[in-house]
Design an enzyme around this catalytic site. Structure first.
Site, PDB file in Angstrom:
ATOM      1  N   GLU A  65       0.543  -9.896 -12.663  1.00 27.97           N
ATOM      2  CA  GLU A  65       0.292  -9.840 -11.222  1.00 27.97           C
ATOM      3  C   GLU A  65       1.614  -9.917 -10.450  1.00 27.97           C
ATOM      4  OE1 GLU A  65      -2.844  -9.406  -9.698  1.00 27.97           O
ATOM      5  OE2 GLU A  65      -1.520  -9.028  -7.999  1.00 27.97           O
TER       6      GLU A  65
ATOM      7  N   GLU B 119       4.727  -2.889  -6.236  1.00 29.13           N
ATOM      8  CA  GLU B 119       4.260  -2.513  -4.887  1.00 29.13           C
ATOM      9  C   GLU B 119       5.404  -2.548  -3.874  1.00 29.13           C
ATOM     10  OE1 GLU B 119      -0.398  -4.031  -5.131  1.00 29.13           O
ATOM     11  OE2 GLU B 119       0.975  -4.972  -3.718  1.00 29.13           O
TER      12      GLU B 119
END
Ligand SMILES: Nc1ncnc2c1ncn2[C@@H]1O[C@H](COP(=O)(O)OP(=O)(O)OP(=O)(O)O)[C@@H](O)[C@H]1O
Length: 130
Positions: free
Chosen positions: A73, A80
């Site tokens: 994550e 991102e």
């Protein structure tokens, strides 16, 4: 000719690297909703494992799964941010990279859920209904 890094690693630079890594983790936990969910689920799983007094050999798979999901994550958040920096506008490759990174987290989360069910399920069942 390749450049050689002649810097000697010092205790100070090692300490600093840990600091940067912890700062990165803190930022991901504060800013990413999914990381908050992973952290809460990990805390519940560890508390449940302790309450069920799981044998020592059951703990490593749980810890590996928690590390795998939370690590991926964090990496997904890094992808991102890097993609947003490199491609502020919409681009097919930007979407591709973000989707692939999110897919990596999904695979790990599904596998972790399976491991958690297999390890915690039976002792929880017998504690509640046995
Ligand atoms: N620059 C982009 N180009 C093309 N597709 C994108 C881009 N950014 C995001 N996407 C698509 O949107 C999905 C979600 O991306 P992300 O989680 O970064 O949210 P977002 O679309 O940027 O908007 P927000 O962050 O406000 O929710 C990605 O998995 C991808 O499919």
């Amino acid at each position: 000719m390749s450049r050689v890094n002649n810097r000697k690693p010092s205790a100070g630079s090692l300490y600093k690297s840990f600091g940067y890594a912890l700062r990165g983790l803190g930022r991901v936990i504060v800013s990413e909703r999914n990381m908050k969910i992973h952290t809460a689920v990990a805390a519940c799983v560890l508390a449940l494992a302790a309450w069920l007094r799981l044998p020592a050999e059951d703990w490593p798979p749980l810890l590996i799964c928690i590390g795998m999901v939370m690590g991926l994550e964090a990496m997904n958040s890094a992808v991102e941010r890097a993609v947003d920096l490199a491609s502020p506008g919409r681009h097919e490759l930007a979407g591709w990279a973000k989707d692939a990174a999110a897919g990596a987290v999904l695979i790990a989360a599904v596998a972790a859920a399976g491991v958690g069910l297999l390890i915690l399920g039976p002792p929880l069942w017998s504690r509640l209904f046995g």
